[in-house]
Design a protein around this motif. Structure first.
Motif, mmCIF file in Angstrom:
data_model
loop_
_atom_site.group_PDB
_atom_site.id
_atom_site.type_symbol
_atom_site.label_atom_id
_atom_site.label_comp_id
_atom_site.label_asym_id
_atom_site.label_seq_id
_atom_site.Cartn_x
_atom_site.Cartn_y
_atom_site.Cartn_z
ATOM 1 N N HIS A 14 90.721 108.095 57.935
ATOM 2 C CA HIS A 14 89.909 108.206 56.718
ATOM 3 C C HIS A 14 90.401 107.231 55.650
ATOM 4 N N THR A 15 91.699 107.131 55.476
ATOM 5 C CA THR A 15 92.274 106.234 54.475
ATOM 6 C C THR A 15 91.949 104.784 54.803
ATOM 7 N N SER A 16 92.070 104.406 56.069
ATOM 8 C CA SER A 16 91.795 103.010 56.430
ATOM 9 C C SER A 16 90.312 102.691 56.283
ATOM 10 N N VAL A 17 89.434 103.642 56.563
ATOM 11 C CA VAL A 17 88.002 103.409 56.398
ATOM 12 C C VAL A 17 87.661 103.331 54.918
ATOM 13 N N ALA A 18 88.266 104.211 54.126
ATOM 14 C CA ALA A 18 87.958 104.258 52.694
ATOM 15 C C ALA A 18 88.464 103.022 51.963
ATOM 16 N N GLN A 19 89.493 102.381 52.461
ATOM 17 C CA GLN A 19 90.090 101.244 51.777
ATOM 18 C C GLN A 19 89.640 99.932 52.438
ATOM 19 N N LYS A 20 88.371 99.676 52.417
ATOM 20 C CA LYS A 20 87.825 98.452 53.002
ATOM 21 C C LYS A 20 88.315 97.244 52.209
ATOM 22 N N SER A 21 88.421 96.129 52.908
ATOM 23 C CA SER A 21 88.920 94.924 52.250
ATOM 24 C C SER A 21 87.797 94.019 51.755
ATOM 25 N N GLU A 22 86.547 94.406 52.035
ATOM 26 C CA GLU A 22 85.410 93.609 51.593
ATOM 27 C C GLU A 22 84.285 94.525 51.134
ATOM 28 N N ILE A 23 83.448 93.990 50.299
ATOM 29 C CA ILE A 23 82.268 94.727 49.875
ATOM 30 C C ILE A 23 81.301 94.788 51.048
ATOM 31 N N GLU A 24 80.696 95.923 51.229
ATOM 32 C CA GLU A 24 79.745 96.129 52.324
ATOM 33 C C GLU A 24 78.351 95.673 51.880
ATOM 34 N N TRP A 25 78.154 94.350 51.847
ATOM 35 C CA TRP A 25 76.877 93.785 51.413
ATOM 36 C C TRP A 25 75.793 94.081 52.435
ATOM 37 N N ILE A 26 74.596 94.353 51.927
ATOM 38 C CA ILE A 26 73.434 94.537 52.782
ATOM 39 C C ILE A 26 72.288 93.689 52.225
ATOM 40 N N GLY A 27 71.216 93.568 53.003
ATOM 41 C CA GLY A 27 70.030 92.848 52.551
ATOM 42 C C GLY A 27 68.976 93.826 52.047
ATOM 43 N N PHE A 28 67.899 93.298 51.495
ATOM 44 C CA PHE A 28 66.849 94.158 50.955
ATOM 45 C C PHE A 28 66.195 95.016 52.033
ATOM 46 N N GLU A 29 66.050 94.474 53.251
ATOM 47 C CA GLU A 29 65.451 95.270 54.319
ATOM 48 C C GLU A 29 66.341 96.454 54.678
ATOM 49 N N GLN A 30 67.661 96.228 54.727
ATOM 50 C CA GLN A 30 68.594 97.323 54.981
ATOM 51 C C GLN A 30 68.589 98.313 53.815
ATOM 52 N N LEU A 31 68.412 97.803 52.603
ATOM 53 C CA LEU A 31 68.359 98.674 51.431
ATOM 54 C C LEU A 31 67.184 99.630 51.540
ATOM 55 N N ASP A 32 66.043 99.138 51.954
ATOM 56 C CA ASP A 32 64.858 99.973 52.113
ATOM 57 C C ASP A 32 65.169 101.156 53.033
ATOM 58 N N ASP A 33 65.818 100.877 54.167
ATOM 59 C CA ASP A 33 66.191 101.931 55.113
ATOM 60 C C ASP A 33 67.257 102.851 54.528
#
Length: 155
Positions: A14-33
């Motif tokens: 949980h700690t390693s998943v919560a402490q990501k080293s990059e922003i989880e960027w998405i596109g507009f199509e992924q945003l819609d979903d």
């Protein structure tokens, strides 16, 4: 003993998943979903390949661990090249870079709609904070230091 080891492993995972080293960027199509699954605020970042300040923000503010953590936790983060030639489906509509037909560095319809100033001009970098109802709450049309970025994304 097995239970303690199992709980410890879950905590570490949980700690390693919560402490990501990059922003989880998405596109507009992924945003819609994504908005269909969970409705939460959105941070939109429009950039261009030639924008020096965009590159500087990518190297600095968007690499800050506190900013990464805050954005990943509180927002859907959408990053879009404002000069993209891609057709983008969003909320049942197709958006294109209409300007590319007549201009070398045409700006895509989405940043023209969301990131235009009152004088109808766009500049980069542009950051938008949208609430859960997709209304613009904050805008920035300039380079953001880490400290200013923290203020922008603060609840």
């Amino acid at each position: 003993m097995k239970r303690i080891i199992f709980i410890s492993l879950l905590f570490c995972l949980h700690t390693s998943v919560a402490q990501k080293s990059e922003i989880e960027w998405i596109g507009f199509e992924q945003l819609d979903d994504s908005l269909q699954i969970e409705n939460k605020p959105v941070l939109v970042y429009f950039y261009t390949d030639w924008c020096v300040y965009c590159k500087k923000m990518d190297r600095n503010a968007f690499k800050n661990p506190d900013i990464i953590s805050s954005i990943n936790e509180k927002y859907y983060a959408v990053k879009m090249n404002a000069e993209s030639m891609d057709s983008i489906e969003f909320e049942g509509q197709t958006f294109i870079n209409e300007q590319a037909k007549t201009k070398r560095n045409g700006v895509h319809q989405i940043p023209l709609i969301l990131a235009s100033r009152e004088d109808k001009k766009v500049s980069f970098p542009t950051l938008l904070v949208l609430d859960r109802n997709f209304r613009i709450r904050k805008r920035s049309f300039e380079y953001m230091t880490s400290e200013r970025m923290k203020e922008l994304i603060k609840g």
